[in-house]
Scaffold this active site. Structure first.
Site, PDB file in Angstrom:
ATOM      1  N   GLY A  12      76.357  19.299  51.692  1.00 24.38           N
ATOM      2  CA  GLY A  12      75.316  20.292  51.426  1.00 24.38           C
ATOM      3  C   GLY A  12      75.839  21.694  51.680  1.00 24.38           C
ATOM      4  N   TYR A 155      61.102  13.285  59.052  1.00 17.94           N
ATOM      5  CA  TYR A 155      62.211  14.217  59.321  1.00 17.94           C
ATOM      6  C   TYR A 155      62.631  14.155  60.806  1.00 17.94           C
ATOM      7  CZ  TYR A 155      64.680  18.757  59.309  1.00 17.94           C
ATOM      8  OH  TYR A 155      65.603  19.765  59.445  1.00 17.94           O
ATOM      9  N   ALA A 157      62.228  11.708  62.892  1.00 19.19           N
ATOM     10  CA  ALA A 157      62.897  10.419  63.158  1.00 19.19           C
ATOM     11  C   ALA A 157      64.345  10.467  62.671  1.00 19.19           C
ATOM     12  CB  ALA A 157      62.137   9.284  62.477  1.00 19.19           C
ATOM     13  N   LYS A 159      66.249  13.094  62.388  1.00 23.50           N
ATOM     14  CA  LYS A 159      67.050  14.016  63.207  1.00 23.50           C
ATOM     15  C   LYS A 159      67.270  13.473  64.623  1.00 23.50           C
ATOM     16  CE  LYS A 159      67.837  17.021  60.026  1.00 23.50           C
ATOM     17  NZ  LYS A 159      69.198  17.242  59.549  1.00 23.50           N
ATOM     18  N   ILE A 188      65.394  28.392  61.029  1.00 24.50           N
ATOM     19  CA  ILE A 188      66.456  29.191  60.410  1.00 24.50           C
ATOM     20  C   ILE A 188      66.024  29.595  58.997  1.00 24.50           C
ATOM     21  CG2 ILE A 188      68.926  29.255  59.826  1.00 24.50           C
ATOM     22  CD1 ILE A 188      68.414  28.668  62.841  1.00 24.50           C
TER      23      ILE A 188
HETATM   24  P1  NDP Z   1      68.701  23.786  52.266  1.00 26.95           P
HETATM   25  O1  NDP Z   1      67.518  23.041  51.697  1.00 26.95           O
HETATM   26  O2  NDP Z   1      68.750  25.260  52.142  1.00 26.95           O
HETATM   27  O3  NDP Z   1      70.061  23.163  51.668  1.00 26.95           O
HETATM   28  C1  NDP Z   1      70.242  21.778  51.687  1.00 26.95           C
HETATM   29  C2  NDP Z   1      71.615  21.448  51.179  1.00 26.95           C
HETATM   30  O4  NDP Z   1      71.761  20.011  51.243  1.00 26.95           O
HETATM   31  C3  NDP Z   1      71.843  21.831  49.726  1.00 26.95           C
HETATM   32  O5  NDP Z   1      73.167  22.287  49.577  1.00 26.95           O
HETATM   33  C4  NDP Z   1      71.662  20.511  48.964  1.00 26.95           C
HETATM   34  O6  NDP Z   1      72.452  20.409  47.770  1.00 26.95           O
HETATM   35  C5  NDP Z   1      72.179  19.512  49.979  1.00 26.95           C
HETATM   36  N1  NDP Z   1      71.671  18.154  49.783  1.00 26.95           N
HETATM   37  C6  NDP Z   1      70.389  17.734  49.830  1.00 26.95           C
HETATM   38  N2  NDP Z   1      70.343  16.403  49.604  1.00 26.95           N
HETATM   39  C7  NDP Z   1      71.625  15.992  49.431  1.00 26.95           C
HETATM   40  C8  NDP Z   1      72.227  14.746  49.172  1.00 26.95           C
HETATM   41  N3  NDP Z   1      71.504  13.619  49.020  1.00 26.95           N
HETATM   42  N4  NDP Z   1      73.575  14.678  49.033  1.00 26.95           N
HETATM   43  C9  NDP Z   1      74.332  15.788  49.173  1.00 26.95           C
HETATM   44  N5  NDP Z   1      73.810  17.018  49.417  1.00 26.95           N
HETATM   45  C10 NDP Z   1      72.475  17.105  49.549  1.00 26.95           C
HETATM   46  O7  NDP Z   1      68.749  23.326  53.811  1.00 26.95           O
HETATM   47  P2  NDP Z   1      69.163  24.170  55.118  1.00 26.95           P
HETATM   48  O8  NDP Z   1      70.382  24.946  54.848  1.00 26.95           O
HETATM   49  O9  NDP Z   1      67.963  24.853  55.639  1.00 26.95           O
HETATM   50  O10 NDP Z   1      69.471  22.976  56.146  1.00 26.95           O
HETATM   51  C11 NDP Z   1      70.775  22.462  56.368  1.00 26.95           C
HETATM   52  C12 NDP Z   1      70.701  21.414  57.456  1.00 26.95           C
HETATM   53  O11 NDP Z   1      70.172  21.984  58.654  1.00 26.95           O
HETATM   54  C13 NDP Z   1      69.777  20.236  57.112  1.00 26.95           C
HETATM   55  O12 NDP Z   1      70.310  19.040  57.621  1.00 26.95           O
HETATM   56  C14 NDP Z   1      68.499  20.591  57.840  1.00 26.95           C
HETATM   57  O13 NDP Z   1      67.718  19.455  58.120  1.00 26.95           O
HETATM   58  C15 NDP Z   1      69.047  21.240  59.095  1.00 26.95           C
HETATM   59  N6  NDP Z   1      68.097  22.106  59.758  1.00 26.95           N
HETATM   60  C16 NDP Z   1      67.578  23.207  59.128  1.00 26.95           C
HETATM   61  C17 NDP Z   1      66.658  24.022  59.762  1.00 26.95           C
HETATM   62  C18 NDP Z   1      66.078  25.251  59.139  1.00 26.95           C
HETATM   63  O14 NDP Z   1      65.209  25.871  59.779  1.00 26.95           O
HETATM   64  N7  NDP Z   1      66.483  25.638  57.949  1.00 26.95           N
HETATM   65  C19 NDP Z   1      66.195  23.695  61.133  1.00 26.95           C
HETATM   66  C20 NDP Z   1      66.806  22.521  61.695  1.00 26.95           C
HETATM   67  C21 NDP Z   1      67.714  21.756  61.026  1.00 26.95           C
HETATM   68  P3  NDP Z   1      72.067  21.245  46.406  1.00 26.95           P
HETATM   69  O15 NDP Z   1      72.417  22.677  46.718  1.00 26.95           O
HETATM   70  O16 NDP Z   1      72.922  20.638  45.347  1.00 26.95           O
HETATM   71  O17 NDP Z   1      70.606  21.027  46.192  1.00 26.95           O
END
Ligand code: NDP
Length: 247
Positions: A12, A155, A157, A159, A188
């Site tokens: 991602g 979500y 669960a 994490k 974030i």
């Molecule tokens: P975004 O939704 O901005 O980005 C998610 C990324 O994950 C994208 O690049 C997307 O790809 C990719 N993705 C989603 N599903 C898949 C999959 N099945 N296979 C491969 N890639 C995938 O998320 P964030 O940047 O906000 O979050 C990043 C991480 O941080 C996540 O794990 C999230 O749970 C965690 N997090 C975020 C928080 C926040 O406040 N933002 C808080 C706590 C944790 P594509 O670009 O192709 O769609």
């Protein structure tokens, strides 16, 4: 250039926190494998930005919830330099709903991507890491994995599960020079949180002791610490990057 000569995979990595992590690791000299599912242009933009640090990049489209895709991700990543030093399990999704209204598909989608996907990437990356006798695995958990959250049973669960995976694998790999840690962000500013209403955001900020939304770079700094030689004696840990939310 603490990470010069190393290869890092960021799942991602095309946008949001993943992009900030890719850029931070590139700024420290690592060659970067950027995984994404559908957003080609965001992933290409991240690669372009990383290359400004004179590192190699590789884009791999792969759905981490599918085992064959994870195999493809790891084998293509190995073609870059023949090794994988750093795996950042960042890809994640939300399908929020209160439990009474939650569809089983919403539960399954989140578990399959966030938890099963992290497990699959960890498992497939272990083989080259064991062979090269070195590895750094860093996974994105969340403060809601520690505290729970209304509307996020699936979500939370997933994490919390990542924390269990991290601690167990850390114990299994500690003697093999492979460290396994997690970063738990709070709130974030990314596409994931942009969908919230202004009122919901304000309510959330009021609960953060630092009184601000975190930046993707705040998370990237913690990830790069775990990836660095400075963290070689640290494993099985969960570092909250949350402005004090989980205190
Ligand atoms: P975004 O939704 O901005 O980005 C998610 C990324 O994950 C994208 O690049 C997307 O790809 C990719 N993705 C989603 N599903 C898949 C999959 N099945 N296979 C491969 N890639 C995938 O998320 P964030 O940047 O906000 O979050 C990043 C991480 O941080 C996540 O794990 C999230 O749970 C965690 N997090 C975020 C928080 C926040 O406040 N933002 C808080 C706590 C944790 P594509 O670009 O192709 O769609």
């Amino acid at each position: 250039m603490l990470l010069k000569g190393q290869t890092a995979i960021v799942t991602g990595g095309g946008r949001g926190i993943g992009r900030a992590i890719a850029l931070k690791l590139a700024s420290l000299g690592a060659d970067i494998v950027i995984n994404y599912t559908s957003n080609d242009s965001a992933a290409k933009e991240t690669a372009k930005e990383c290359e400004k640090f004179a590192v190699k990049t590789l884009l791999v489209q792969a759905n981490i919830s599918i085992e064959e895709d994870c195999e493809k991700l790891i084998s293509e990543a190995l073609e870059l330099n023949g090794r994988i030093d750093i795996l950042v399990n960042n890809a994640g999704i939300t399908r929020d709903n209160i439990m009474l209204s939650m569809k089983t598909a919403e539960f399954d989608d989140v578990i399959n991507t966030n938890l099963r996907g992290t497990y699959l990437c960890m498992k497939k990356a272990l083989k080259p890491m064991l062979k090269q006798k070195y590895g750094r695995i860093i996974s994105l958990s969340s403060v809601v994995g520690l505290r729970g959250n209304v509307g996020q049973a699936n979500y939370s669960a997933s994490k919390a599960g990542i924390i269990g995976l991290t601690k167990s694998l850390a114990k299994e790999m500690a003697a093999r020079n492979i460290t396994v840690n997690a970063v738990a962000p709070g709130f974030i500013g990314t596409d994931m949180t942009d969908a919230m209403t202004d009122a919901a955001k304000e309510k959330m900020i009021a609960e953060i002791p630092c009184k601000r939304i975190g930046e993707p770079e705040d998370v990237a700094n913690a990830v790069s610490f775990f990836a660095s030689p400075d963290a070689s004696y640290i494993t099985g840990q969960v570092l909250c990057v949350d402005g004090g939310m989980a205190v």
